[in-house]
Design an enzyme around this catalytic site. Structure first.
Site, short mmCIF file in Angstrom:
data_model
loop_
_atom_site.label_atom_id
_atom_site.label_comp_id
_atom_site.label_asym_id
_atom_site.label_seq_id
_atom_site.Cartn_x
_atom_site.Cartn_y
_atom_site.Cartn_z
N ILE A 178 3.69 2.80 10.69
CA ILE A 178 2.64 3.05 11.70
C ILE A 178 3.25 3.07 13.11
CG2 ILE A 178 0.45 2.22 12.68
CD1 ILE A 178 -0.05 0.84 9.94
N THR B 264 -4.87 -6.33 10.36
CA THR B 264 -5.33 -5.72 9.12
C THR B 264 -6.73 -6.20 8.74
OG1 THR B 264 -4.93 -5.82 6.73
CG2 THR B 264 -3.98 -7.56 8.00
N ASP B 265 -7.44 -5.39 7.96
CA ASP B 265 -8.75 -5.83 7.45
C ASP B 265 -8.60 -6.94 6.40
OD1 ASP B 265 -7.69 -4.30 5.38
OD2 ASP B 265 -9.47 -3.05 5.08
N GLU B 266 -7.35 -7.15 5.90
CA GLU B 266 -7.16 -8.12 4.82
C GLU B 266 -7.43 -9.56 5.27
OE1 GLU B 266 -3.75 -7.28 2.33
OE2 GLU B 266 -3.80 -5.17 2.88
N TYR C 159 0.49 -12.80 2.92
CA TYR C 159 0.51 -11.76 3.96
C TYR C 159 -0.73 -11.87 4.85
CZ TYR C 159 -0.41 -7.19 6.10
OH TYR C 159 -0.72 -6.20 7.00
N LYS D 72 -1.18 -12.90 8.85
CA LYS D 72 -1.80 -12.02 9.86
C LYS D 72 -3.03 -12.69 10.48
CE LYS D 72 -0.80 -8.31 10.84
NZ LYS D 72 0.19 -7.73 11.81
N PRO E 225 2.66 2.45 -11.96
CA PRO E 225 2.12 1.14 -12.33
C PRO E 225 0.78 0.86 -11.66
CG PRO E 225 3.91 0.90 -10.74
CD PRO E 225 3.75 2.37 -10.99
N ARG F 244 -9.92 0.09 -2.14
CA ARG F 244 -9.40 0.05 -0.78
C ARG F 244 -10.02 1.20 0.02
NH1 ARG F 244 -8.23 -4.08 -2.58
NH2 ARG F 244 -6.22 -5.14 -2.73
N TYR G 131 24.22 0.48 15.34
CA TYR G 131 23.46 -0.71 15.75
C TYR G 131 23.88 -1.99 15.04
CZ TYR G 131 20.43 2.65 18.03
OH TYR G 131 19.94 3.65 18.81
P1 NAD Z 1 6.19 -1.48 8.10
O1 NAD Z 1 6.58 -2.53 7.12
O2 NAD Z 1 6.34 -0.04 7.74
O3 NAD Z 1 6.99 -1.69 9.47
C1 NAD Z 1 7.21 -2.94 10.03
C2 NAD Z 1 8.29 -2.79 11.09
O4 NAD Z 1 8.50 -4.07 11.71
C3 NAD Z 1 9.64 -2.35 10.54
O5 NAD Z 1 10.17 -1.31 11.34
C4 NAD Z 1 10.50 -3.60 10.61
O6 NAD Z 1 11.89 -3.32 10.79
C5 NAD Z 1 9.90 -4.30 11.82
N1 NAD Z 1 10.13 -5.75 11.81
C6 NAD Z 1 9.93 -6.62 10.78
N2 NAD Z 1 10.28 -7.87 11.15
C7 NAD Z 1 10.68 -7.79 12.44
C8 NAD Z 1 11.14 -8.76 13.38
N3 NAD Z 1 11.27 -10.05 13.05
N4 NAD Z 1 11.45 -8.35 14.63
C9 NAD Z 1 11.34 -7.04 14.98
N5 NAD Z 1 10.93 -6.08 14.11
C10 NAD Z 1 10.60 -6.45 12.87
O7 NAD Z 1 4.69 -1.81 8.49
P2 NAD Z 1 3.48 -0.84 8.84
O8 NAD Z 1 2.80 -0.45 7.58
O9 NAD Z 1 3.96 0.21 9.78
O10 NAD Z 1 2.53 -1.85 9.59
C11 NAD Z 1 2.66 -2.08 11.00
C12 NAD Z 1 1.65 -3.11 11.43
O11 NAD Z 1 0.33 -2.68 11.12
C13 NAD Z 1 1.81 -4.47 10.74
O12 NAD Z 1 1.59 -5.47 11.70
C14 NAD Z 1 0.74 -4.47 9.67
O13 NAD Z 1 0.30 -5.79 9.40
C15 NAD Z 1 -0.34 -3.66 10.33
N6 NAD Z 1 -1.22 -2.91 9.41
C16 NAD Z 1 -0.70 -2.13 8.42
C17 NAD Z 1 -1.55 -1.41 7.59
C18 NAD Z 1 -1.01 -0.51 6.50
O14 NAD Z 1 -1.78 0.02 5.70
N7 NAD Z 1 0.29 -0.26 6.43
C19 NAD Z 1 -2.94 -1.51 7.75
C20 NAD Z 1 -3.44 -2.33 8.78
C21 NAD Z 1 -2.57 -3.01 9.60
P1 TYD Z 2 -0.67 -1.61 -1.38
O1 TYD Z 2 -0.29 -0.20 -1.10
O2 TYD Z 2 0.41 -2.58 -1.72
O3 TYD Z 2 -1.57 -2.12 -0.16
P2 TYD Z 2 -2.45 -3.49 -0.03
O4 TYD Z 2 -2.01 -4.44 -1.06
O5 TYD Z 2 -2.09 -3.95 1.34
O6 TYD Z 2 -3.88 -3.06 -0.16
O7 TYD Z 2 -1.68 -1.60 -2.61
C1 TYD Z 2 -2.89 -0.87 -2.57
C2 TYD Z 2 -3.65 -1.19 -3.83
O8 TYD Z 2 -2.93 -0.66 -4.95
C3 TYD Z 2 -3.79 -2.68 -4.11
O9 TYD Z 2 -5.07 -2.92 -4.68
C4 TYD Z 2 -2.71 -2.99 -5.11
C5 TYD Z 2 -2.59 -1.69 -5.88
N1 TYD Z 2 -1.24 -1.37 -6.39
C6 TYD Z 2 -1.07 -1.00 -7.74
O10 TYD Z 2 -2.03 -0.97 -8.54
N2 TYD Z 2 0.20 -0.68 -8.17
C7 TYD Z 2 1.28 -0.71 -7.34
O11 TYD Z 2 2.42 -0.43 -7.79
C8 TYD Z 2 1.07 -1.08 -5.96
C9 TYD Z 2 2.24 -1.15 -5.00
C10 TYD Z 2 -0.19 -1.39 -5.54
#
Ligand code: NAD
Ligand code: TYD
Length: 350
Positions: free
Chosen positions: A15, A132-134, A158, A162, A213, A222, A349
């Site tokens: 993101i 996150t909504d979680e 997780y 958060k 899986p 979701r 880096y």
């Molecule tokens: P991601 O795992 O793809 O990216 C996380 C980034 O943070 C990576 O680039 C990683 O290198 C960096 N990072 C981790 N630990 C660090 C540290 N100690 N110092 C500096 N950088 C560090 O995550 P994402 O899916 O892009 O999510 C980004 C944010 O949005 C998170 O805070 C997550 O909780 C939130 N979020 C994600 C989702 C989703 O569906 N992916 C939904 C809602 C909220």
């Molecule tokens: P995920 O992408 O890990 O997001 P989150 O757990 O943050 O919602 O998983 C999305 C949904 O898919 C969740 O209900 C768990 C399920 N899931 C599977 O069934 N199989 C998988 O291999 C993964 C990674 C997730």
């Protein structure tokens, strides 16, 4: 001219990199990306902006107080968009302390440094936490939705980490009048997502004819939002959000995991010219995730009414864009799957 110097943490992730791609196009805006480059951080995600004069990358950890102090001073940071986090629920089940360290200690460290660097001068300053909504826990099947006023009830390491970081951020607002914003978003999908998450994992496995899986019966639900719509919401909140407020962001787009995976299979069969039903054969039911939340669903009427944001993409279009991107960027997918992306940037880096 009012220049904004924005510190984006976690900008090399899924993101964060989309947020940066959008931010660098704004006028009078400098973007400083602080990222530790964990397994989830990948500078290949930022190739399109790396030579922009208003973009700077710094490799570092949000827990590193002295580095943070230096960054605030050198770059005259006025805004923070804090995305850096450990983000995968399954990893949090295996290593909860890592999530406490990054998501809680890291956020606390960043907050504290921002507060001391801004020294009570909070005009035009914002600390924006991406959450996150979680944090709201799990809904039953039905029509209930998470609202901004829903009590927190996190159930995985997780989401607990958060939730804790949200509480810390909010506590700085109430205690010190520190300028904060928070948004809580549903599941994102789209380009550059690490293929451990459900959508890109399925795309990658279908490509390689590997099992898909599904945890438990696949009935968990979701709400899915395309990543650029989330980034657009973040920029909207940064610009017009009211300090101290929380905004829920969602796609109004609920899918059970099984139905979602079936749609991905269908889309992939079409794109790959495979016979209809071919990829569905890869679906494999596996042991359920421990403490697996049943359903997440978001009421995003506040951001829609107050800030005029709505998702721009229909899910079918977002999914097609996503599949097309992964099919085109096979080298990105190969590098990420093999770990090659780490060695590519190692010399630069460390
Ligand atoms: P991601 O795992 O793809 O990216 C996380 C980034 O943070 C990576 O680039 C990683 O290198 C960096 N990072 C981790 N630990 C660090 C540290 N100690 N110092 C500096 N950088 C560090 O995550 P994402 O899916 O892009 O999510 C980004 C944010 O949005 C998170 O805070 C997550 O909780 C939130 N979020 C994600 C989702 C989703 O569906 N992916 C939904 C809602 C909220
Ligand atoms: P995920 O992408 O890990 O997001 P989150 O757990 O943050 O919602 O998983 C999305 C949904 O898919 C969740 O209900 C768990 C399920 N899931 C599977 O069934 N199989 C998988 O291999 C993964 C990674 C997730």
């Amino acid at each position: 001219m009012n220049i904004q110097n924005i510190l984006v943490t976690g900008g090399a992730g899924f993101i964060g990199s989309e947020v940066i791609r959008q931010l660098v196009t704004l006028e009078n805006t400098n973007v400083i990306n602080l990222d530790k480059l964990t397994y989830a951080g990948n500078l290949e995600n930022l190739k399109s902006v790396e030579s922009n004069s208003n973009y700077t990358f710094v490799k570092g950890d949000i827990c590193d107080e002295s580095l943070l102090k230096e960054l605030f001073k050198t770059h005259k940071i006025s805004k923070v968009i804090h995305l850096a986090a450990e983000s995968h629920v399954d990893r949090s089940i295996n290593d909860p302390l890592l999530f406490v360290r990054t998501n809680l200690i890291g956020t606390a460290t960043l907050l504290n440094v921002a507060k001391s660097s801004w020294e009570g001068d909070y005009i035009n300053k914002v600390f924006y936490h991406i959450s996150t909504d979680e944090v709201y826990g799990s809904l039953n099947f039905g029509n209930d939705l998470f609202k901004e006023t829903t009590s927190y009830d996190p159930r995985s390491p997780y989401s607990a980490s958060k939730a804790g970081s949200d509480h810390l951020v909010r506590s700085f607002f109430h205690t010190y009048g520190f300028p904060i914003l928070i948004s809580n978003c549903s599941n994102n999908y789209g380009p550059y997502q690490f293929p451990e998450k459900l959508v890109p994992l399925c795309i990658n496995n279908i490509l390689n004819k590997k099992p898909l899986p599904i945890y438990g019966k696949g009935e968990n639900i979701r709400d899915w939002l395309y990543v650029s719509d989330h980034a657009d919401a973040i920029l909207t909140i940064l610009k017009n959000g009211q300090i101290g407020e929380t905004y829920n962001i969602g796609g109004n787009n609920e899918w059970s995991n099984l139905d979602l995976v079936k749609v991905i299979c269908k889309t992939m069969d079409l794109k790959l010219n495979r016979p209809e039903g071919d990829s569905e054969k890869l679906i494999t039911f596996v042991q359920d995730r421990a403490g697996h939340d049943l359903r997440y669903a978001i009421d995003s009427s506040k951001i829609q009414k107050e800030l005029g944001w709505t998702p721009s993409l229909q899910f079918e279009d977002g999914l097609k864009l996503t599949v097309d991107w992964y099919l085109q960027e096979t080298e990105w997918l190969r590098n990420v799957s093999s770990g090659e992306y780490k060695s590519y940037y190692k010399n630069q880096y460390g």
